[in-house]
Scaffold this motif. Structure first.
Motif, mmCIF file in Angstrom:
data_model
loop_
_atom_site.group_PDB
_atom_site.id
_atom_site.type_symbol
_atom_site.label_atom_id
_atom_site.label_comp_id
_atom_site.label_asym_id
_atom_site.label_seq_id
_atom_site.Cartn_x
_atom_site.Cartn_y
_atom_site.Cartn_z
ATOM 1 N N ILE A 23 -25.256 13.946 -17.259
ATOM 2 C CA ILE A 23 -26.383 13.074 -17.624
ATOM 3 C C ILE A 23 -26.013 12.149 -18.771
ATOM 4 C CG2 ILE A 23 -28.691 13.103 -18.678
ATOM 5 C CD1 ILE A 23 -29.258 15.597 -16.893
ATOM 6 N N LEU A 24 -25.175 12.633 -19.680
ATOM 7 C CA LEU A 24 -24.781 11.827 -20.839
ATOM 8 C C LEU A 24 -24.178 10.485 -20.444
ATOM 9 C CD1 LEU A 24 -23.134 14.511 -23.107
ATOM 10 C CD2 LEU A 24 -25.226 13.254 -23.555
ATOM 11 N N PHE A 25 -23.490 10.460 -19.326
ATOM 12 C CA PHE A 25 -22.806 9.235 -18.937
ATOM 13 C C PHE A 25 -23.747 8.202 -18.321
ATOM 14 C CE2 PHE A 25 -19.490 12.297 -19.501
ATOM 15 C CZ PHE A 25 -18.592 11.571 -20.263
ATOM 16 N N TYR A 30 -27.379 6.025 -28.269
ATOM 17 C CA TYR A 30 -28.432 6.156 -29.281
ATOM 18 C C TYR A 30 -28.341 4.962 -30.213
ATOM 19 C CZ TYR A 30 -31.035 8.167 -33.190
ATOM 20 O OH TYR A 30 -31.933 8.396 -34.194
ATOM 21 N N ASP A 31 -29.491 4.429 -30.612
ATOM 22 C CA ASP A 31 -29.496 3.191 -31.395
ATOM 23 C C ASP A 31 -29.969 3.384 -32.828
ATOM 24 O OD1 ASP A 31 -29.025 0.496 -31.717
ATOM 25 O OD2 ASP A 31 -31.014 -0.108 -31.014
ATOM 26 N N GLY A 32 -30.153 4.612 -33.282
ATOM 27 C CA GLY A 32 -30.674 4.859 -34.628
ATOM 28 C C GLY A 32 -29.598 5.301 -35.598
ATOM 29 N N HIS A 93 -21.184 11.920 -27.289
ATOM 30 C CA HIS A 93 -21.480 11.071 -26.135
ATOM 31 C C HIS A 93 -22.954 10.708 -26.034
ATOM 32 C CE1 HIS A 93 -17.548 10.580 -24.438
ATOM 33 N NE2 HIS A 93 -17.291 11.831 -24.805
ATOM 34 N N TYR A 94 -23.814 11.428 -26.715
ATOM 35 C CA TYR A 94 -25.216 11.036 -26.801
ATOM 36 C C TYR A 94 -25.372 9.886 -27.797
ATOM 37 C CZ TYR A 94 -30.162 11.025 -27.923
ATOM 38 O OH TYR A 94 -31.453 10.632 -28.144
ATOM 39 N N LEU A 95 -24.601 9.922 -28.867
ATOM 40 C CA LEU A 95 -24.759 8.952 -29.952
ATOM 41 C C LEU A 95 -23.979 7.657 -29.762
ATOM 42 C CD1 LEU A 95 -24.623 11.384 -33.012
ATOM 43 C CD2 LEU A 95 -26.655 10.328 -31.985
#
Length: 173
Positions: A23-25, A30-32, A93-95
Motif C-alpha cells: 500500500i505504501l507504494f 506525507y507533506d507535513g 516510505h510513508y514519509l
C-alpha cells in the motif's frame, strides 16, 4: 494433547505485513513536518538488515553446533532487528517518495536484478520465517528443520541484498 494450528495466524500476519508494504507504494508522500531527518532511515534500514544477517549467521552456526539455546536467542534477535527494519522501512516510505536509481549500464541491470529478487524473496520469507519460528517454539523439530532449510538461506539472502540495495542506491538519496 492436540497441537494448536498456527497457520491462520501466520497467514493473517503475512497478509497484513505484505499488504502494508504494498500500500505504501500507492500512497502520496506525507507533506507535513516530522521533526527529524527522514533521510537517515535508509541507512538505519541497512544497519538493521546487516544486524539481521549477522544474527542469522550466528544462529546457523549455533544450531550446527547443537547449541539450541543460543540458536533461539539469535533467531529472536533476528526477528527483533527485522521488525525494527520493517517499522523504519514503513515509516520512511510513508514519509517520502521512493528514490530512483540513477546508475547506468551493467550496474543498472545488476541493481534491478538484486532489487527484484530481494523484493520477491522478502515476500516469500515472511510466512516461512513465521512458520519456522512457530514450529521451533512448539518443539515440532522435524517440521521446523524441513521448513528452516528453506527459510534460512532465503532470509540470509534477503537481509544481505537489503544492504547491497542500500549501498547501490545510497548515492541517489
Amino acid at each position: 494433547m492436540k497441537e494448536r494450528n498456527y497457520t491462520p495466524l501466520v497467514t493473517v500476519l503475512t497478509v497484513v505485513i505484505v499488504a502494508l508494504v504494498a500500500i505504501l507504494f500507492f500512497l502520496p508522500a506525507y507533506d507535513g513536518e516530522v521533526g527529524f531527518d527522514v533521510k537517515m532511515l535508509p541507512l538505519l534500514n541497512a544497519i538493521f538488515n546487516c544486524f539481521t544477517f549477522l544474527t542469522l549467521v550466528v544462529a546457523l552456526v549455533a544450531v550446527k553446533r547443537k547449541n539450541i539455546k543460543m540458536h533461539r536467542a539469535f533467531i529472536g534477535l533476528a526477528f527483533l532487528s527485522t521488525t525494527l527494519f520493517l517499522v523504519s522501512y514503513v515509516t520512511y516510505h510513508y514519509l517520502t517518495e521512493s528514490t530512483k536509481y540513477g546508475g547506468e549500464g551493467i550496474l543498472r541491470g545488476i541493481y534491478f536484478f538484486v532489487l527484484l529478487t530481494h523484493i520477491v524473496l522478502a515476500v516469500v520469507v515472511v510466512p516461512l520465517a513465521l512458520m519456522s519460528a512457530v514450529r521451533g517454539m512448539t518443539n515440532q523439530v522435524e517440521k521446523h528443520r524441513r521448513i528452516a532449510k528453506w527459510t534460512m538461506p532465503i532470509w540470509l539472502y534477503v537481509s544481505f541484498t537489503g544492504v547491497v540495495v542500500y549501498l547501490m542506491i545510497s548515492p541517489y538519496y
